[in-house]
Write a protein that holds these residues in place. Sequence first.
Motif, short mmCIF file in Angstrom:
data_model
loop_
_atom_site.label_atom_id
_atom_site.label_comp_id
_atom_site.label_asym_id
_atom_site.label_seq_id
_atom_site.Cartn_x
_atom_site.Cartn_y
_atom_site.Cartn_z
N ALA A 208 2.60 9.39 3.65
CA ALA A 208 3.88 8.65 4.40
C ALA A 208 4.78 10.04 5.11
CB ALA A 208 4.79 9.26 2.43
N LEU A 209 4.53 11.01 5.32
CA LEU A 209 4.87 11.88 6.41
C LEU A 209 4.29 12.16 7.33
CD1 LEU A 209 5.60 14.56 4.16
CD2 LEU A 209 7.19 12.68 4.37
N LEU A 210 3.84 11.39 7.57
CA LEU A 210 2.13 11.37 9.34
C LEU A 210 3.97 11.25 10.65
CD1 LEU A 210 -0.33 11.28 10.27
CD2 LEU A 210 -0.54 9.15 10.35
N GLU A 211 3.52 11.88 11.53
CA GLU A 211 4.21 11.79 12.49
C GLU A 211 3.10 11.45 13.82
OE1 GLU A 211 7.37 14.01 13.72
OE2 GLU A 211 7.93 14.81 11.58
N ALA A 212 3.28 11.00 14.68
CA ALA A 212 2.21 10.89 15.85
C ALA A 212 2.35 12.16 16.96
CB ALA A 212 2.88 8.97 17.15
N ARG B 265 1.10 -1.30 0.07
CA ARG B 265 -0.13 -0.04 -0.40
C ARG B 265 0.69 1.40 -0.14
NH1 ARG B 265 -3.19 -1.33 4.29
NH2 ARG B 265 -2.27 -0.48 5.89
N VAL B 266 1.36 1.47 1.28
CA VAL B 266 2.46 2.45 0.78
C VAL B 266 3.64 2.52 -0.60
CG1 VAL B 266 4.42 3.74 1.96
CG2 VAL B 266 2.89 2.32 3.57
N ALA B 267 4.20 1.01 -0.73
CA ALA B 267 4.67 1.81 -1.89
C ALA B 267 3.97 1.99 -3.74
CB ALA B 267 5.18 0.38 -2.88
N GLU B 268 2.81 1.59 -3.20
CA GLU B 268 1.54 2.21 -4.46
C GLU B 268 1.60 3.45 -4.41
OE1 GLU B 268 -0.79 1.74 -7.91
OE2 GLU B 268 0.90 0.97 -6.86
N ARG B 269 1.68 4.29 -3.06
CA ARG B 269 0.96 5.60 -2.93
C ARG B 269 2.29 6.30 -3.04
NH1 ARG B 269 -0.31 4.24 2.57
NH2 ARG B 269 -3.49 4.86 1.95
N ARG B 270 3.82 5.58 -3.16
CA ARG B 270 4.36 6.33 -3.06
C ARG B 270 4.97 6.21 -4.84
NH1 ARG B 270 10.03 4.62 -5.71
NH2 ARG B 270 11.57 5.82 -4.85
N ARG B 271 4.15 4.93 -5.63
CA ARG B 271 4.48 5.29 -6.89
C ARG B 271 3.63 6.16 -7.11
NH1 ARG B 271 1.83 3.00 -11.66
NH2 ARG B 271 0.65 2.39 -9.77
#
Length: 365
Positions: free
Chosen positions: A269-273, A256-262
Motif C-alpha cells: 500500500a505504501l510502495l513507491e517506484a 485487491r487493495v481494498a481487501e488488504r486495507r480491510r
Amino acid sequence: MGPGQPSELQWEQALVRVLRDPERIALYRQPIVDLRRGVTAGFELLARFADPEVDAPPFEWFRQAYAFGLGPRLEAAVVRQALRLRDELPPNTFLTVNLDPAAVAHPDAAEVLLVETRLDRVVIEITETSPLGDVGELGRVAKELRERGAFIAVDDTGTGYAGLERLLAVRPQFVKVDRAFVEGVDQDGAKRALLELVGHFASRLDAWVVAEGIERVEELAELIRLGVPLGQGFLLNRPAPEFRPLPREIGELIRRVAERRRLGLVAEALLEAAEAVREGELPPGRIAVVVDGWGRPLRVWDGERDGAAMKISPSTAVAQAARRAMLRPYGERFLPLTVVDDAGRLLGIVRVERMVEVLASEAAA
C-alpha cells in the motif's frame, strides 16, 4: 483575436447554431468508481460541441456563451440532452451533469430541471466557473431539486473560499476533490491531511467524497487507504461516447487493495517506484537502489548516505516492517526499505517516514 481564433461574429453564430440544433452537443461519459467494491457507481457527463467553423474546448464554449449572455441557455440545452440518457443508464448507477452557479437558479436551466417530477439517479454538480452570486437562492433551488429526488454535488472542493460557501449553502451529497489535491497524494503528507479533513467534514454533512483526476496506481492505492469512497480519472477509464463498463483489471485491482486495507496495512500500500542503479552510479540528491545483475537489491542510497538493503515482501505488515527498520544500525534506520518479488527482484521502496505517518494515523483513528 489571435491568428486562427474565431471572431466574435463566428462565436455568436456558432452558439446560435448549437442552440438551434442540440444534436451538435455530444455527451461523453466518464465513470465514477466505487473504491471499495471496484464497480462503476455513476457517470459524469462531459459536453463536447461540434461546429463547422469553431473548434474549441468545452470550457471556451461556455465562457463565450456567458460573454454573449447565452450561458444559461447553453447549460439548459446540455441538461436537456443529459436527462434523455437516464433510460440508458446501466443498473445501480447515477448520472452527473455540471451546472454553473449562475445557471442553477436561472429560469432557462431551472425550467428544464424543475419541470421534472422525478430526478432520481441524477446528480447536479455545481461547478466554480463563475462568481457564486445569491447563496440563498442557490440553496433554495438545491432544496427543490432534492425534493424531486436529485442529488447535489459540489466541484473543486479545497480550491477557494467560494467553494466552502457553496458547501454550506447547498449541503451536497457528493463533495468532489480537485485533481490538484489528488496528484501525487501518495508522496505528499499535506495533501493526505487535507483529504482526511475533507472526509471528516463530508461525513458531518452525510456526503460522499469523490477524488478527481486519478492517473497513477500509487494515487489510487493511497486514496483507498485513506478511505475515500469514490474516484474518477484516466487510470480508471477515459470519457467515452457511450456507457462503458469498468475494465476488469481495474476492478480487480481496487478490490485487491481494498481487501488488504480491510485485513491490515501492508507494505504494498505504501510502495513507491525506485531508480535501480549499478555500483558506482549513485545519483546525488535522490533515492536509488544498487542492484546486482539479476535486479536484486544490494544497497540503498537516500541521496546522502547508503547502507545495506533491507528486503521485505509486498505483503509484509507495515508495523512489522517498521520494527525491523528500527533494529538496523543507528545511521541506517531511516533508509528506505526495499520491496522485492518472490525471486528477490526489486519492485520498489517504502520510506520509513511514511510508515511512521501511517501507523500514527491508524493509532489515532
